[in-house]
Design a protein around this motif. Sequence first.
Motif, PDB file in Angstrom:
ATOM      1  N   ILE A   1       0.848  -1.188   0.000  1.00  0.00           N
ATOM      2  CA  ILE A   1       0.000   0.000   0.000  1.00  0.00           C
ATOM      3  C   ILE A   1       0.889   1.246   0.000  1.00  0.00           C
ATOM      4  O   ILE A   1       1.917   1.296   0.677  1.00  0.00           O
ATOM      5  CB  ILE A   1      -0.925   0.011   1.232  1.00  0.00           C
ATOM      6  N   SER A   2       0.495   2.245  -0.746  1.00  0.00           N
ATOM      7  CA  SER A   2       1.240   3.501  -0.763  1.00  0.00           C
ATOM      8  C   SER A   2       0.267   4.640  -1.045  1.00  0.00           C
ATOM      9  O   SER A   2      -0.757   4.451  -1.706  1.00  0.00           O
ATOM     10  CB  SER A   2       2.329   3.466  -1.822  1.00  0.00           C
ATOM     11  N   TYR A   3       0.593   5.806  -0.510  1.00  0.00           N
ATOM     12  CA  TYR A   3      -0.243   6.984  -0.716  1.00  0.00           C
ATOM     13  C   TYR A   3       0.496   7.916  -1.662  1.00  0.00           C
ATOM     14  O   TYR A   3       1.577   8.420  -1.339  1.00  0.00           O
ATOM     15  CB  TYR A   3      -0.521   7.691   0.606  1.00  0.00           C
ATOM     16  N   ILE A   4      -0.067   8.138  -2.827  1.00  0.00           N
ATOM     17  CA  ILE A   4       0.625   8.934  -3.841  1.00  0.00           C
ATOM     18  C   ILE A   4      -0.161  10.207  -4.142  1.00  0.00           C
ATOM     19  O   ILE A   4      -1.318  10.156  -4.548  1.00  0.00           O
ATOM     20  CB  ILE A   4       0.824   8.131  -5.133  1.00  0.00           C
ATOM     21  N   ALA A   5       0.471  11.333  -3.897  1.00  0.00           N
ATOM     22  CA  ALA A   5      -0.067  12.630  -4.300  1.00  0.00           C
ATOM     23  C   ALA A   5       1.087  13.371  -4.969  1.00  0.00           C
ATOM     24  O   ALA A   5       2.068  13.698  -4.324  1.00  0.00           O
ATOM     25  CB  ALA A   5      -0.594  13.397  -3.101  1.00  0.00           C
ATOM     26  N   GLY A   6       0.982  13.593  -6.265  1.00  0.00           N
ATOM     27  CA  GLY A   6       2.045  14.256  -6.998  1.00  0.00           C
ATOM     28  C   GLY A   6       2.552  13.384  -8.120  1.00  0.00           C
ATOM     29  O   GLY A   6       2.916  12.215  -7.903  1.00  0.00           O
ATOM     30  N   SER A   7       2.585  13.934  -9.303  1.00  0.00           N
ATOM     31  CA  SER A   7       2.992  13.160 -10.469  1.00  0.00           C
ATOM     32  C   SER A   7       4.458  12.763 -10.406  1.00  0.00           C
ATOM     33  O   SER A   7       4.858  11.746 -10.989  1.00  0.00           O
ATOM     34  CB  SER A   7       2.716  13.959 -11.746  1.00  0.00           C
ATOM     35  N   ASN A   8       5.289  13.557  -9.671  1.00  0.00           N
ATOM     36  CA  ASN A   8       6.712  13.204  -9.598  1.00  0.00           C
ATOM     37  C   ASN A   8       6.920  11.922  -8.790  1.00  0.00           C
ATOM     38  O   ASN A   8       7.738  11.074  -9.148  1.00  0.00           O
ATOM     39  CB  ASN A   8       7.554  14.356  -9.053  1.00  0.00           C
ATOM     40  N   LEU A   9       6.182  11.769  -7.684  1.00  0.00           N
ATOM     41  CA  LEU A   9       6.294  10.533  -6.914  1.00  0.00           C
ATOM     42  C   LEU A   9       5.704   9.359  -7.700  1.00  0.00           C
ATOM     43  O   LEU A   9       6.233   8.247  -7.669  1.00  0.00           O
ATOM     44  CB  LEU A   9       5.588  10.674  -5.566  1.00  0.00           C
ATOM     45  N   ALA A  10       4.609   9.610  -8.418  1.00  0.00           N
ATOM     46  CA  ALA A  10       4.019   8.567  -9.253  1.00  0.00           C
ATOM     47  C   ALA A  10       5.019   8.100 -10.312  1.00  0.00           C
ATOM     48  O   ALA A  10       5.111   6.908 -10.618  1.00  0.00           O
ATOM     49  CB  ALA A  10       2.748   9.083  -9.915  1.00  0.00           C
ATOM     50  N   GLN A  11       5.792   9.052 -10.841  1.00  0.00           N
ATOM     51  CA  GLN A  11       6.801   8.700 -11.848  1.00  0.00           C
ATOM     52  C   GLN A  11       7.872   7.803 -11.241  1.00  0.00           C
ATOM     53  O   GLN A  11       8.315   6.835 -11.871  1.00  0.00           O
ATOM     54  CB  GLN A  11       7.426   9.980 -12.410  1.00  0.00           C
TER      55      GLN A  11
ATOM     56  N   PRO B   1      -2.339   8.362 -10.403  1.00  0.00           N
ATOM     57  CA  PRO B   1      -2.414   8.105  -8.963  1.00  0.00           C
ATOM     58  C   PRO B   1      -3.598   8.812  -8.333  1.00  0.00           C
ATOM     59  O   PRO B   1      -4.010   9.880  -8.773  1.00  0.00           O
ATOM     60  CB  PRO B   1      -1.096   8.700  -8.440  1.00  0.00           C
ATOM     61  N   ASN B   2      -4.142   8.214  -7.305  1.00  0.00           N
ATOM     62  CA  ASN B   2      -5.268   8.825  -6.586  1.00  0.00           C
ATOM     63  C   ASN B   2      -5.306   8.284  -5.167  1.00  0.00           C
ATOM     64  O   ASN B   2      -6.017   7.320  -4.878  1.00  0.00           O
ATOM     65  CB  ASN B   2      -6.588   8.536  -7.306  1.00  0.00           C
TER      66      ASN B   2
END
Length: 390
Positions: free
Chosen positions: A263-273, A280-281
């Motif tokens: 599980i991970s919490y992703i906010a921001g396209s740079n972290l998603a990259q 990400p949502n």
Amino acid sequence: DIAKLPNDQTNATVNNSVTGEYESTVLIYADHISNYFQTAYDIGGNIAANASYVQAIPGTAGCLSLTKTNTDACITSFVSGFGLKAFRRPLTTAEVTQYKGYYNSSAFASNAQKIQAVIAIFLQSPDFLYRVYDQGTVTSTHARTLNPYEYASKISYLITGSMPDETLFGKAASGALNTTDGVNTEVARLLALPAARTTIARFFKEWLQYDTMPDMTTFPGTVVNGIDTTNLATNMVNDVDHTIQSLVFDYNASYQDLATTRISYIAGSNLAQIYGVVNPNGLVTLGAERTGIFSRAAFLAKQAQPATSPVKRGRFMLTSVLCQSIGNPPPGAPAQAPPLDPGVFYTTRDRYNLLTVQDKNGVPVSSCVGCHSRMNPLGYVYESFDPFGR
């Protein structure tokens, strides 16, 4: 006035050479003292200048007056009621006498000045500014019991990061905290409060050491390699904070779950990259290569700065996860791996082995091998992740 207080000066890299614990030292300077005085004095003045505020002071039942002579009983109520909130415990008889003496001092001409002074002195006391536990019974040369109010503070600050609320104060007064069931009931109640999520996350933040992060906007372009570093450190921290909170509070997870979660919490396209996630949502499930909290970018990036570091990553795993003590580097130890020889290719493992384990003739590096032979292998495991945890 609070904004004028200097930031706490912390040294977040203090290591206790005996136990290897990660500690933080708060240093107090003259600016702290003078600004605490001014803030406390102004708060007292703001209260004393407003009759409705004075009437609302805890414990007084509205008896305090700015214009009429206040009775001894009313002054006692003021000192005891305000003191209970300020010190998070009832005042001792000696303290009540002491603070009533301040109120009755001839140095203060009006009721407003007396009220202001008492409040200002309370708000500069060590018993207000610090969590002092000195009211219990001495049980040995180095130990005291905790009285119910001190125990209430211990529980409250541990779980919510703040002073006891009215319910917990009431349980301390009634003696309910003297029983295991009483304590368990309050712990469960406090853990259900929103503030508990932030405080529990802070425990993990300090343990995993991502409470401070490197300035990734300064990393060389060859390391950045297409990653937008804007707010990247914040996004990494929020990732682990939210993931930890979800595991602890929503999934009632175990330590094993912490070491295996995807599980991970992703906010921001740079972290998603970095994670290779599309659209990400919030909470997402990552790939198998991201098993466990130690594969998250916040941990991997913190233990790099700006190149990967098997030593930093390995040392953390050895000391903070496996709980083994390790000494400080010997005097004169180099701070980083040696540069590559022109025309010779070394893997990261080769470079660190030559520096810290044995030289190219197979001779042990006597001052380093004892520790690095334990740390380095744990760090090599993470060499598939770059300085951003990519």
